[in-house]
Design a protein around this motif. Structure first.
Motif, PDB file in Angstrom:
ATOM      1  N   ALA A  11     -57.523 -69.949 -18.138  1.00  0.00           N
ATOM      2  CA  ALA A  11     -57.970 -70.920 -16.722  1.00  0.00           C
ATOM      3  C   ALA A  11     -58.561 -69.956 -15.877  1.00  0.00           C
ATOM      4  O   ALA A  11     -59.318 -69.975 -15.135  1.00  0.00           O
ATOM      5  CB  ALA A  11     -57.063 -71.675 -16.407  1.00  0.00           C
ATOM      6  N   LEU A  12     -57.549 -68.554 -15.577  1.00  0.00           N
ATOM      7  CA  LEU A  12     -57.996 -67.649 -14.626  1.00  0.00           C
ATOM      8  C   LEU A  12     -59.214 -66.979 -14.968  1.00  0.00           C
ATOM      9  O   LEU A  12     -60.145 -66.850 -14.057  1.00  0.00           O
ATOM     10  CB  LEU A  12     -56.744 -66.672 -14.335  1.00  0.00           C
ATOM     11  CG  LEU A  12     -55.749 -67.265 -13.864  1.00  0.00           C
ATOM     12  CD1 LEU A  12     -54.458 -66.254 -14.039  1.00  0.00           C
ATOM     13  CD2 LEU A  12     -55.761 -67.464 -12.307  1.00  0.00           C
ATOM     14  N   TYR A  13     -59.477 -66.618 -16.280  1.00  0.00           N
ATOM     15  CA  TYR A  13     -60.770 -66.064 -16.493  1.00  0.00           C
ATOM     16  C   TYR A  13     -61.997 -66.876 -16.249  1.00  0.00           C
ATOM     17  O   TYR A  13     -62.869 -66.524 -15.805  1.00  0.00           O
ATOM     18  CB  TYR A  13     -60.891 -65.665 -18.109  1.00  0.00           C
ATOM     19  CG  TYR A  13     -61.814 -64.976 -18.561  1.00  0.00           C
ATOM     20  CD1 TYR A  13     -62.047 -63.552 -18.305  1.00  0.00           C
ATOM     21  CD2 TYR A  13     -62.951 -65.952 -19.044  1.00  0.00           C
ATOM     22  CE1 TYR A  13     -63.275 -63.064 -18.619  1.00  0.00           C
ATOM     23  CE2 TYR A  13     -64.074 -65.008 -19.535  1.00  0.00           C
ATOM     24  CZ  TYR A  13     -64.233 -63.802 -19.160  1.00  0.00           C
ATOM     25  OH  TYR A  13     -65.494 -63.143 -19.622  1.00  0.00           O
ATOM     26  N   GLU A  14     -61.755 -68.324 -16.487  1.00  0.00           N
ATOM     27  CA  GLU A  14     -63.164 -69.043 -16.418  1.00  0.00           C
ATOM     28  C   GLU A  14     -63.089 -69.158 -14.690  1.00  0.00           C
ATOM     29  O   GLU A  14     -64.373 -69.060 -14.373  1.00  0.00           O
ATOM     30  CB  GLU A  14     -62.514 -70.441 -16.539  1.00  0.00           C
ATOM     31  CG  GLU A  14     -62.858 -70.566 -18.309  1.00  0.00           C
ATOM     32  CD  GLU A  14     -62.231 -72.213 -18.560  1.00  0.00           C
ATOM     33  OE1 GLU A  14     -61.944 -72.949 -17.676  1.00  0.00           O
ATOM     34  OE2 GLU A  14     -62.524 -72.787 -19.647  1.00  0.00           O
ATOM     35  N   THR A  15     -62.135 -69.017 -14.039  1.00  0.00           N
ATOM     36  CA  THR A  15     -62.336 -69.372 -12.402  1.00  0.00           C
ATOM     37  C   THR A  15     -62.767 -67.813 -12.000  1.00  0.00           C
ATOM     38  O   THR A  15     -63.951 -67.947 -10.987  1.00  0.00           O
ATOM     39  CB  THR A  15     -61.003 -69.458 -11.832  1.00  0.00           C
ATOM     40  OG1 THR A  15     -60.483 -70.651 -12.174  1.00  0.00           O
ATOM     41  CG2 THR A  15     -61.067 -69.378 -10.385  1.00  0.00           C
ATOM     42  N   CYS A  21     -70.370 -65.183 -11.086  1.00  0.00           N
ATOM     43  CA  CYS A  21     -71.653 -65.669 -11.566  1.00  0.00           C
ATOM     44  C   CYS A  21     -72.213 -66.586 -10.432  1.00  0.00           C
ATOM     45  O   CYS A  21     -73.129 -66.499 -10.265  1.00  0.00           O
ATOM     46  CB  CYS A  21     -71.453 -66.404 -12.724  1.00  0.00           C
ATOM     47  SG  CYS A  21     -71.161 -65.719 -14.326  1.00  0.00           S
ATOM     48  N   SER A  22     -71.150 -66.814  -9.455  1.00  0.00           N
ATOM     49  CA  SER A  22     -71.868 -67.469  -8.388  1.00  0.00           C
ATOM     50  C   SER A  22     -72.182 -66.425  -7.221  1.00  0.00           C
ATOM     51  O   SER A  22     -73.036 -66.737  -6.292  1.00  0.00           O
ATOM     52  CB  SER A  22     -70.556 -68.395  -7.569  1.00  0.00           C
ATOM     53  OG  SER A  22     -70.430 -69.404  -8.499  1.00  0.00           O
ATOM     54  N   ALA A  23     -71.700 -65.160  -7.234  1.00  0.00           N
ATOM     55  CA  ALA A  23     -72.147 -64.356  -6.146  1.00  0.00           C
ATOM     56  C   ALA A  23     -73.517 -63.884  -6.108  1.00  0.00           C
ATOM     57  O   ALA A  23     -74.056 -63.992  -4.849  1.00  0.00           O
ATOM     58  CB  ALA A  23     -71.483 -62.954  -6.739  1.00  0.00           C
ATOM     59  N   PRO A  24     -74.476 -63.867  -7.142  1.00  0.00           N
ATOM     60  CA  PRO A  24     -75.761 -63.517  -6.703  1.00  0.00           C
ATOM     61  C   PRO A  24     -76.433 -64.844  -6.158  1.00  0.00           C
ATOM     62  O   PRO A  24     -77.344 -64.782  -5.719  1.00  0.00           O
ATOM     63  CB  PRO A  24     -76.501 -63.443  -8.183  1.00  0.00           C
ATOM     64  CG  PRO A  24     -75.121 -62.954  -9.065  1.00  0.00           C
ATOM     65  CD  PRO A  24     -73.972 -63.573  -8.400  1.00  0.00           C
ATOM     66  N   LEU A  25     -75.979 -66.116  -6.447  1.00  0.00           N
ATOM     67  CA  LEU A  25     -76.379 -67.268  -6.029  1.00  0.00           C
ATOM     68  C   LEU A  25     -76.503 -67.331  -4.492  1.00  0.00           C
ATOM     69  O   LEU A  25     -77.351 -67.786  -3.709  1.00  0.00           O
ATOM     70  CB  LEU A  25     -76.131 -68.421  -6.608  1.00  0.00           C
ATOM     71  CG  LEU A  25     -76.083 -68.590  -7.966  1.00  0.00           C
ATOM     72  CD1 LEU A  25     -75.119 -69.801  -8.371  1.00  0.00           C
ATOM     73  CD2 LEU A  25     -77.298 -68.782  -8.311  1.00  0.00           C
ATOM     74  N   ARG A  37     -69.146 -73.814  -2.952  1.00  0.00           N
ATOM     75  CA  ARG A  37     -68.980 -72.808  -4.254  1.00  0.00           C
ATOM     76  C   ARG A  37     -67.633 -72.084  -3.996  1.00  0.00           C
ATOM     77  O   ARG A  37     -66.673 -71.897  -4.856  1.00  0.00           O
ATOM     78  CB  ARG A  37     -69.812 -71.559  -4.502  1.00  0.00           C
ATOM     79  CG  ARG A  37     -71.179 -72.167  -5.023  1.00  0.00           C
ATOM     80  CD  ARG A  37     -72.050 -71.178  -5.716  1.00  0.00           C
ATOM     81  NE  ARG A  37     -73.223 -71.649  -5.823  1.00  0.00           N
ATOM     82  CZ  ARG A  37     -73.457 -72.252  -7.177  1.00  0.00           C
ATOM     83  NH1 ARG A  37     -72.548 -72.524  -7.818  1.00  0.00           N
ATOM     84  NH2 ARG A  37     -74.855 -72.692  -7.413  1.00  0.00           N
ATOM     85  N   MET A  38     -67.108 -71.768  -2.595  1.00  0.00           N
ATOM     86  CA  MET A  38     -65.987 -71.151  -2.522  1.00  0.00           C
ATOM     87  C   MET A  38     -64.865 -72.228  -2.447  1.00  0.00           C
ATOM     88  O   MET A  38     -63.778 -72.069  -3.294  1.00  0.00           O
ATOM     89  CB  MET A  38     -65.804 -70.554  -1.124  1.00  0.00           C
ATOM     90  CG  MET A  38     -66.565 -69.342  -1.156  1.00  0.00           C
ATOM     91  SD  MET A  38     -66.285 -68.442   0.677  1.00  0.00           S
ATOM     92  CE  MET A  38     -68.160 -68.282   1.103  1.00  0.00           C
TER      93      MET A  38
END
Length: 102
Positions: A11-15, A21-25, A37-38
């Protein structure tokens, strides 16, 4: 490692993956979507944490207001101010309790 430990790590890895992966967005999306997203990542972390009344209410509050980010940005921004205030107040309460117990 126990099965519970493996589930927690997964679960932590998924988060963490969602955050990375959201950072570049964040370079191309609006500030509001970046803030959303945060909050989504925080919601994912709250699901992993030990359950308590505050987190349960916070998750329900986010679930009730998350669509405002797409439908009514002014209302979302207003709601977010109150949401942040609730977390700050709760953090102060928990810090005071922890210091009193020390």
């Amino acid at each position: 490692m126990t099965a519970d430990g493996e589930r927690l790590n997964h679960a932590l890895y998924e988060t963490v993956t969602v955050l990375v992966c959201s950072a570049p967005l964040a370079f191309d999306e609006t500030r509001l979507l970046s803030a959303f997203r945060m909050l989504d990542a925080a919601d994912r972390l709250m699901r992993i944490m030990d359950d308590d009344d505050f987190l349960r209410r916070a998750r329900a509050d986010f679930a009730a207001h998350r669509t405002l980010a797409m439908t009514d940005q002014a209302a979302f921004t207003t709601w977010l101010s109150g949401y942040v205030r609730e977390f700050a107040t709760q953090a102060l309460r928990r810090t005071d309790r922890q210091e009193a117990g020390s």
